[in-house]
Design an enzyme around this catalytic site. Structure first.
Site, short mmCIF file in Angstrom:
data_model
loop_
_atom_site.label_atom_id
_atom_site.label_comp_id
_atom_site.label_asym_id
_atom_site.label_seq_id
_atom_site.Cartn_x
_atom_site.Cartn_y
_atom_site.Cartn_z
CG ASP A 1 -2.19 -0.83 0.96
OD1 ASP A 1 -2.43 -1.23 -0.20
OD2 ASP A 1 -2.91 -1.10 1.94
NE ARG B 1 0.46 1.94 13.83
CZ ARG B 1 1.16 0.83 13.70
NH1 ARG B 1 2.42 0.78 14.08
NH2 ARG B 1 0.63 -0.25 13.17
CG ASP C 1 -2.64 1.56 13.25
OD1 ASP C 1 -2.60 1.78 14.47
OD2 ASP C 1 -2.19 0.52 12.73
CB SER D 1 -2.59 -7.82 8.71
OG SER D 1 -2.15 -6.59 9.22
#
Ligand code: ARG
Length: 413
Positions: free
Chosen positions: A14, A94, A123, A174
């Site tokens: 991505d 994050r 996220d 994932s």
């Protein structure tokens, strides 16, 4: 001249597509930023991949120590577990990535920031809320949320543009990981009734395959932070890694849960975090020994709030700062040693000691050296129970004067 955008780059499909897409469709010069928080992968290969995909520049920042010292230590001091179980592995990293994005954007005079998250996860919330708090004047783009490409279409785009990404069918899972644990999603795990298959685990053995017998770990804390393991001083990261290795080898640290995401979805999440869970167990136990009763009770309530705000993207908030200040005060006393016992998938605290201990043998003992004031207990208990006694008496006379009341039937009728 085109405007610049700093893209949080992971090296996956991505964000690699996003490098080219932002240039091609938005006419933006992309500064790809890979922040290494311990997620693994060859950072030099990934940096080159971003350049070969058309980035104006690509940077790698090694933030592993900063992650350990500024984020994980705080989460441990707060015993932070989202929904009482998840030690916030991804959620903690994050805000740190965002901090570096904001710095790099400043250096490159970028007008935009971008991330590769989709619209269903937590996220995106963490990125956008953190970036808004750090760089309120910059605009945040979420290309992968908006472009509406399926995975196949993204692969098609990568092939068509010759992007250097391998097209071999990758793992159905994932995965996101760092020093605090490993998160595994997707594939068969999406059925919450299906047991997680053996192949997903990396940091823990199947409990039934653990060594026979028990292992002990003695963890020494100083002001709320672990400083030594079995008498040997270690820095924080090394200590977490070693606790993780031993606890994981005994099959401890697997989490399989239904989790409430910020965007309202319930999702099935699987984690392995043997080091985080063992250290939180030890740390919170030492607090039971060293913190005064009301402080301990209040801290436990605030810990929930802390875990929620970290999970929900509010790291850079005045509330987090205020909670950290509270915790810094409580942690002054959290010094001592905790003994853990590991056995086939389980972990128990079996000992604790501290120079700052509030445990007084003469008060606790039932033998001859007992110094507790038994006479005082008599009066204390009388007064402690007085409100209930008063209430019960009043209800009795009440019920006597009004027949039918005083029973559930009476209350409803
Ligand atoms: N549900 C967790 C969180 O929101 C973990 C997300 C992990 N990401 C992943 N790509 N597996 O913090």
């Amino acid at each position: 001249m085109s405007e610049r955008v700093v893209l949080a780059y992971s090296g996956g499909l991505d964000t690699t597509v996003a490098v080219r897409w932002l240039k091609q469709t938005q006419d933006l010069d992309v500064i790809a930023l890979l922040v290494d928080v311990g997620q693994g992968g060859d950072t030099e290969v990934l940096r080159k991949r971003a350049m070969d995909s058309g980035a104006l520049d690509a940077q790698v920042i090694d933030a592993r120590e900063e992650f350990a010292n500024e984020y994980v230590t705080r989460a441990l001091a707060a015993n932070a577990l989202y929904q009482d179980r998840y030690p916030l592995v991804s959620a903690l990293s994050r805000p740190l990535i965002c901090k570096h994005m904001a710095d790099v954007a400043h250096r490159y005079h970028a007008r935009y920031l971008a991330h590769g998250c989709t619209g269903k996860g937590n996220d995106q919330v963490r990125f956008e809320v953190s970036l808004a708090a750090l760089s309120p004047d910059l605009e945040v783009l979420a290309p992968c949320r908006g472009w509406g490409m399926t995975r196949e279409e993204a692969m098609g785009y990568a092939t068509q543009h010759n992007l250097p990404i391998s097209m071999t069918p990758e793992s159905p899972y994932s995965i996101d990981e760092n020093m605090w644990g490993r998160a595994i999603e997707c594939g068969v795990l999406e059925d919450p009734f299906v047991e997680p298959p053996d192949e997903i685990w990396e940091r823990t053995v199947e409990p039934s395959q653990a060594p026979t017998g028990a292992a002990y770990l003695e963890i020494e804390f100083e002001r709320g932070l672990p400083v030594a393991l079995d008498g040997v001083a270690l820095d924080f990261s090394a200590l977490v890694a070693e606790v993780e290795r031993v606890a994981g080898s005994y099959g401890y640290g697997r989490i399989d849960m239904i989790e409430d995401r910020v965007v309202g979805i319930k999702s099935r999440e699987v984690y392995e975090a043997p080091g985080a869970l063992a250290l939180i167990a030890a740390h919170s136990e030492l607090e039971h020994l060293t913190l005064e009763k009301a402080v301990l009770r209040t801290k436990r309530e605030l810990e929930r709030t802390y875990a929620n705000l970290a999970y929900e993207g509010l790291w850079f908030s005045p509330l987090r700062e205020a909670l950290d200040a509270f915790i810094q005060t409580t942690e002054q006393y959290v010094t001592g040693v905790v003994r853990l016992k590991l056995e086939a998938g389980s972990l128990r605290v079996v000992g604790r000691k501290s120079a700052a201990s509030l445990y007084e043998m003469s008060l606790a003992t039932y033998d001859r050296d007992d110094a507790f004031d038994h006479k005082a207990a008599e009066g204390f208990v009388k007064l402690w129970g007085l409100p209930l006694k008063t209430w019960a008496r009043a209800r009795r006379s009440d019920a006597a004067s009004r027949p039918g009341e005083g029973s559930w039937e009476g209350v409803e009728g």
